[in-house]
Enzyme design. Sequence first.
Site, PDB file in Angstrom:
ATOM      1  N   CYS A 198       0.817  -1.219   0.000  1.00  0.00           N
ATOM      2  CA  CYS A 198       0.000   0.000   0.000  1.00  0.00           C
ATOM      3  C   CYS A 198       0.847   1.264   0.000  1.00  0.00           C
ATOM      4  O   CYS A 198       0.375   2.346  -0.363  1.00  0.00           O
ATOM      5  CB  CYS A 198      -0.931   0.006   1.214  1.00  0.00           C
ATOM      6  SG  CYS A 198      -2.051  -1.399   1.283  1.00  0.00           S
ATOM      7  N   ASP A 233      -5.203 -12.288   0.085  1.00  0.00           N
ATOM      8  CA  ASP A 233      -5.836 -11.912  -1.179  1.00  0.00           C
ATOM      9  C   ASP A 233      -6.226 -13.088  -2.054  1.00  0.00           C
ATOM     10  O   ASP A 233      -6.917 -12.904  -3.067  1.00  0.00           O
ATOM     11  CB  ASP A 233      -4.896 -11.005  -1.982  1.00  0.00           C
ATOM     12  CG  ASP A 233      -4.679  -9.659  -1.319  1.00  0.00           C
ATOM     13  OD1 ASP A 233      -5.345  -9.384  -0.305  1.00  0.00           O
ATOM     14  OD2 ASP A 233      -3.837  -8.884  -1.822  1.00  0.00           O
TER      15      ASP A 233
END
Length: 450
Positions: free
Chosen positions: A42, A283
Amino acid sequence: MRIIIIGGVAAGTKAAAKAHRVDPNNEIILYQDEAEVSYSACGLPYVISGVIDDERKVVIRQPEDFAKEGIQVFIRHRVTHIDTARRQLTVKNLITHVDAVVDYDRLILATGACPIVPNVEGITLEGVLTLRNISDLTRFKTVLTTFLPKQAVIIGAGYIGLELAEAFHELAIKITIVEKAARILPKFDAEMAQLVHDHLLENQVKLVLGDGLAKLHGENGKVTAIETESGKMIPADLVVIAIGVKPNVELAKAAGIELGSTGAIAVDSRMETRIPGVFVAGDCCETVNRVTGMPIWMPLGDIANLQGRVAGENVAGGNAHFPGVFGTAIFKTFNLTVAITGLSEQAAQESGFEPVSIVMKGSDRARYYPGRQEFTLKLIADRRDGRLLGAQVIGCGTVDKMVDIAATALLGKLTCADLENADLAYSPPFSPVLSPVIVAAGILNGKLTR
């Protein structure tokens, strides 16, 4: 007991650390095909913009840090096959290219997700990039320093695309965003997404909507332009493919591990698959939408960490549960903070609710206090019982605070009437006398009771 973890970015390293804390006597081995483990993907757009001045700052832990706890981390090692019947893995050393067969007692898959890259002409040209991992960041740095791009085209108007638009603006690169959908940010309702749309235009970002990538043009092996499906030619010496990601499920699928309706790996609330002793986190797996009760795939770093913690506890003999997600997300583009939790009004309708909503302006301080900043807040509730279904907040100031209040209200299954009487902190430097969330809930409750 030997616990093996496949994948070591967020979920895998969190699982390893948690499993070790639950039972330090277990042998814990982690395989990671990348050269880095335990980093914050991120943070990558902010390394590109220069806000983060050293890319090493986004790397949280090194293999030697895990070794101090007795966790063995093998980088540049790829698991190529899982035999769940024999409880064996085939592992390739990507440096020596030697295969080894390794036994395990329990297994965690944390194989993550990878960027969706369209199969179009010119996709392998220099200057065509994705941004997902540290290796991608290295390629970005090479292109930015070697070719000094002046015009960038971002394919996709999701979170990463809009974060990169700000990063390129900081580098004095002209930006065009090409989005196949009719508008940006499809998870947001149209009137809220329009606020971001207008803000991008104010910051000299060109938007091409309702048009997709058809072809990439280049000279001497380097990209020079993109061609859209409508035939539009857009010059570019840097192109970023940011149309989304897909779960890395090939290894699991080949091993007979069941996939869910979302296409990600199916797990129960303990993060365990239908094969006993095989857990999944991050994920690559699906979870449950806590508002609708339906399966959802939500590839976000905070969720990966939460799931990794549960999988790590259970693989070591615990009994933790992950209840699902509300879809809370936040990002920044230029001067706007953009946040969402729960269902949009459109998603609520599609899920069988009867949504009622309110959109209003709010501020993060008393109107007379210096430095006051504004944002737009949307609350959505179900007409039948007044229960909050979702919230969207876009603007400046304490947008994160507003969306976190709403996410907590979703956690408690609060109604608008409950939220209207919430006991939230007030002082002029921090909030108006009544929080905008309280005001919005009161207005919405009035609509529901009329």
